[in-house]
Design an enzyme around this catalytic site. Structure first.
Site, mmCIF file in Angstrom:
data_model
loop_
_atom_site.group_PDB
_atom_site.id
_atom_site.type_symbol
_atom_site.label_atom_id
_atom_site.label_comp_id
_atom_site.label_asym_id
_atom_site.label_seq_id
_atom_site.Cartn_x
_atom_site.Cartn_y
_atom_site.Cartn_z
ATOM 1 N N GLY D 149 20.769 2.122 32.107
ATOM 2 C CA GLY D 149 21.977 2.442 32.848
ATOM 3 C C GLY D 149 21.788 2.199 34.337
ATOM 4 O O GLY D 149 20.671 2.015 34.832
ATOM 5 N N CYS D 150 22.906 2.204 35.056
ATOM 6 C CA CYS D 150 22.886 1.894 36.491
ATOM 7 C C CYS D 150 22.243 3.026 37.290
ATOM 8 O O CYS D 150 21.309 2.809 38.071
ATOM 9 C CB CYS D 150 24.296 1.614 36.980
ATOM 10 S SG CYS D 150 25.514 2.859 36.497
ATOM 11 N N TYR D 151 22.758 4.254 37.101
ATOM 12 C CA TYR D 151 22.174 5.393 37.809
ATOM 13 C C TYR D 151 20.701 5.565 37.431
ATOM 14 O O TYR D 151 19.877 5.949 38.256
ATOM 15 C CB TYR D 151 22.905 6.681 37.424
ATOM 16 C CG TYR D 151 24.236 6.908 38.084
ATOM 17 C CD1 TYR D 151 24.363 6.913 39.468
ATOM 18 C CD2 TYR D 151 25.368 7.163 37.323
ATOM 19 C CE1 TYR D 151 25.600 7.164 40.065
ATOM 20 C CE2 TYR D 151 26.598 7.422 37.915
ATOM 21 C CZ TYR D 151 26.711 7.418 39.282
ATOM 22 O OH TYR D 151 27.924 7.676 39.885
ATOM 23 N N THR D 152 20.403 5.276 36.159
ATOM 24 C CA THR D 152 19.044 5.531 35.690
ATOM 25 C C THR D 152 18.057 4.555 36.315
ATOM 26 O O THR D 152 16.980 4.954 36.738
ATOM 27 C CB THR D 152 18.994 5.447 34.156
ATOM 28 O OG1 THR D 152 19.454 4.174 33.748
ATOM 29 C CG2 THR D 152 19.864 6.510 33.536
#
Lengths: 346, 346, 346, 346
Positions: D149-152
């Site tokens: 994921g992006c935030y991750t």
């Protein structure tokens, strides 16, 4: 590999040139010149220039540039640019000038609109106006190219074929143009601050913008007679992009299909021109970060007026991308080289 | 009608003061002072000030101001402000200072964080910290009020009751704050230009922002012991508004309901504080252009942490609106006067 | 206190009406009707409406509305609006309709451009076109007012006096208009999403926008003959505001001073019209959040064309503010009432 | 040339994949699948995709895809994605899944946070978590990659080395993250409309965002014990980019230089990781439109806390660019291939 140097590299057109050249498959950056930033790494000023590594801005050293470059891009302000370009030409370099200094066929028009004496008039007659869609052959053999303005590219490409083919009247043309804020350059001005520009919209330089004269010059050539028109620029609260809404009068008997045919005749093989079907109009996000210009049109039969909308990215097709396109032509490269990967819808 | 003058009227807090005072039912604008714009109509600089008519900026004339004013708002930069405020106080005027000069109980903390010698230390002990929700009674009798900072109002009001009631630990507090660009004032700086701020987001003054000391001063008073915390400001590509996301540790046994009760106890009758139910959080558009602060919270039981989010408009509750609120209190007016009509969702 | 109800209160014009009425010194909100939000507090949908307290949206109950209201604002979509307005009129209420249903003198023009059968044609002849600067006297005695469109107010007020005084030709007028996104209302549409609108700019409804017919209706009355013009709307990536750039041909012998005099003659005493000196142009931030329209002009002698730029806030003077202004006139109040405190430069 | 197909090609990650693959020197686009747009040219939906020519969206035909592709990117929603990916894997294709379906080592964690039964659990154990900086060797041999994921990505890369080297405590970590609006995808939702997002800022999914579990999974592996942390996402009024401000506690005796050394040890040779000197922080414009992540840090000795700031483009390094990087690794290409030309400061 073509060795390219940039003078006045610290502004936004310089940034875009560095960006594009750093990914160009057949060119590499030689010198980047910025007096106010000499000694500083390009990546310190613009940390997004990851690919420039340790490259630093330099002071202007004409001999070093002449020795290490095949071509020089000047992104200096007008008047200052002609002086440096003149010297570089005399040293045998090819020069692409992004200022207004070598765009005019008649020095007096330049001097009237820019209110300076031309510092290098002897070069003007040898300079080629760098609009590939019209002057490709001349650009091929040019030593010095006057790279067109952003508003002017957007306006001329929309109107040139129609005037040339006498599909529209040369009288009464209105160009209502809107530009993103990067067109004003990278400046410390309260009027350009976020709080002043954001959530705002305004016209500026009403009836007096210098690009008027450049547009009229080329459209007069197309029409075969003097064209005087209305050009009104506006400031959009966006970073990049120009959209021009153009109003003109079709000549008697001209139909939608005729307009489309004229555009096809002139631009069918063009690598960076998109002609939309009648009634389909470009938006700025169709061309931002790209070297494309997109043109749409519609005939308003109710009032017998033709509306044309053209859009481009002011920093790419309106400045640095077109300069690279000119370089590609001057050096016999594929015109797409270094200009393929750019479109960004969001 | 209370006669109010503004010194340093040309910046954004000055603009907001002119805006608010021009509609205040019980106050009128006497003098507006701006050295750099003296002689110019306010409406020339800010054409939105339709209601100011022919009012012009003036040079600083202390006698004229003293004679024609009941209260003076100073929107001068810190240090310069204290000098002028001192003189106005000595002439018997009530003064509301929007700079940092009269916010500190301990002059040495001010001098350490602002790196200047305080030009008017003798007034500091008489100055009242202008946060009505905490110091309303003192403000009522004050001659000089130090109007709190924007980040500090947003942070202190969210945390003060919880520390006072020992609902949270005074250790380990983190304030991650985000502010619109008007917080930086009206400046000609390339870094504040539209192209640099728009579509960007960044932290700044990490670990060093001056408001840290102001927040710690008030929260230490609430906790009854020294509080040292982490405060990180960020720049949002919007014009107005601050949102602070605050992380802290609830004391043992504290439940959601307890947090809500504490806030109710302190703020139930407050005219400009909104306490949301647990799990409902404010957004900047809930308070922009208004004098409200809105506070939400949630207990993350999984990791035993309390998250508080508070939002206000940096130019209103974070500056000029709070200054008017202070004026209303100092002159015995309804606290809502001149502050009712401001919310703007879009 | 005038009791005012709003039908279709959940959209942006409804929001603005609630905003304005909640601060109006001589009016109070009776019923707010929204079928899709019935039972919900207005503050749940729009938390910025602090002053509305516990007020909830209701279902449409004509009897309840008739009993508890002096005036009703309808912010329903066209056609649906006329049906409800008709019933309210028959119950004796004063009605201000923000839809297009009562703006047309000729029902067939409405039916042609809106492509629906008019649901309440018998009321059309009694309805007054709610542009106070032109029809103040008629509005005073009206039971039902057709509140003008946003683009139309901005266009008509700029051109009406010049056509009336025969200072410009009624032929060849071009209106290039740009509007903020709130003009499209509060809708769940991918095309209106932030990522699609931001950093973009586009024309829409080229040659087909319905406001064309409304502008032509009023300007034909001014000119005393049929006016057909070119109107092109564009979508600005801002929330509020319209700026129209208008091109027209001055009649022979007309000078700058004549234009200014004509505007002065018509608008000198107008509470919400600003006429700028020749060559000074309004920007959207000069009028946003206000009920003002600001008009600037310049004669381009080089090509004998007059350029007029007018700006207003589409939700205020272009919709809800003008509706309040009409209410003030209909009830004999000061025209400024509830409309004074609105300008926001940033 | 590697033949690559995209399923769920119509959203923003699909758009970015089409964009990147159309310029990739060693890959070409085979099929682009979008049920809702089948039959339509990609350029009709996204006119910026000039290079895609006449390419049309297709319905899902697994056999056609299997026959004509070497690799498939799935940009379908979670759960729907696993079903299709399973079938493609069984046909022998390499698959890069941009949904969350193959990111979890423990199916029950996935099922708990995503509240669905995993439709293809048998593949989970063979799937590799596609974070090249940590799992490059495993990616090289993988048939199916769960693209992070992006935030991750933004959070894990900032913290992984420090936890692995025990430079910081695994307790009390706070990640305050801010994302551009494209992270929400291309949706018709009133809450994502320009007027609601612009000039606003808010937190969302406070304490409940699904990426929390993905971050904790990887950081627990780094720390060698369970890590539970606070993750708060916010919505920025920009189109692209994530910036995470991370607060953690340095282990006793850890100095600035140690932090820098740890990062260097892990990332010195990484093609897309920039580690800034202590006290120099990334901004979103340093990485937007690029596949880079940029990390800065500062030790706040006053309160013994380490502040880390990391930034990336959510659609590139946070999604489609990282997917291309994974493809490059899986097929033994230069990791830079197709990812070089992207940075855009403005």
């Amino acid at each position: 590999m073509i060795k390219a140097s940039i003078i006045g590299a610290n502004g936004y057109t310089g940034l875009e040139l560095m960006n594009l050249l750093s990914c160009h498959p057949q060119a590499k950056i030689a010198h980047i010149v910025s007096r106010s930033n000499a000694g500083i790494k390009a990546r310190q000023l613009y940390p997004s220039l990851h690919r420039l590594g340790e490259k630093r801005f330099e002071n202007l050293d004409l001999d070093a540039i002449a020795e290490g470059s095949d071509v020089v891009f000047s992104a200096l302000p007008h008047s200052a640019s002609a002086e440096v370009c003149g010297k570089l030409c005399r040293k045998g370099l090819k020069v692409i000038d992004l200022s207004a200094d070598f765009r005019y066929r008649d020095k007096s028009v330049y001097e009237q609109w820019y209110k300076v004496k031309h510092p290098c008039p002897e070069l003007c007659s040898r300079a080629v106006y760098g609009l590939p869609e019209i002057y490709r052959e001349k650009i091929r053999g040019a030593q010095i190219v006057g790279n067109p303005g952003c508003y002017t590219t957007c306006s001329i490409l929309a109107l040139y074929p129609l005037l040339k083919e006498k599909a529209i009247s040369p009288d009464g043309i209105i160009i209502d143009a809107k530009s993103g804020t990067s067109g004003a350059g990278r400046k410390a001005e309260a009027d350009l601050s976020f709080c002043e520009v954001n959530e705002n919209f305004k016209a500026y330089a009403v009836t007096t913008h210098r690009h008027t004269s450049e547009i009229e010059q080329e459209l007069s050539l197309a029409a075969g007679r003097a064209v005087a028109l209305s050009f009104t620029p506006h400031l959009l609260p966006i970073q990049r992009g120009i959209l021009a809404t153009i109003y003109c009068e079709p000549e008697r008997g001209v139909m939608d299909g005729d307009i489309y045919s004229v555009y096809q005749k002139y631009y069918a093989g063009e690598p960076f021109v998109v002609i939309n079907e009648e009634g389909v109009f470009p938006e700025i996000k169709h061309v931002r970060h790209s070297n494309y210009i997109s043109i749409g049109f519609k005939l308003d039969k109710r009032i017998n007026r033709l509306i044309i909308i053209s859009a481009l990215d002011n920093l790419v097709k309106g400045a640095s991308g077109q300069a690279i396109q000119n370089m590609n032509i001057m050096f016999g490269l594929d015109e797409h080289a270094g200009l393929e990967h750019l479109s960004r819808y969001i």
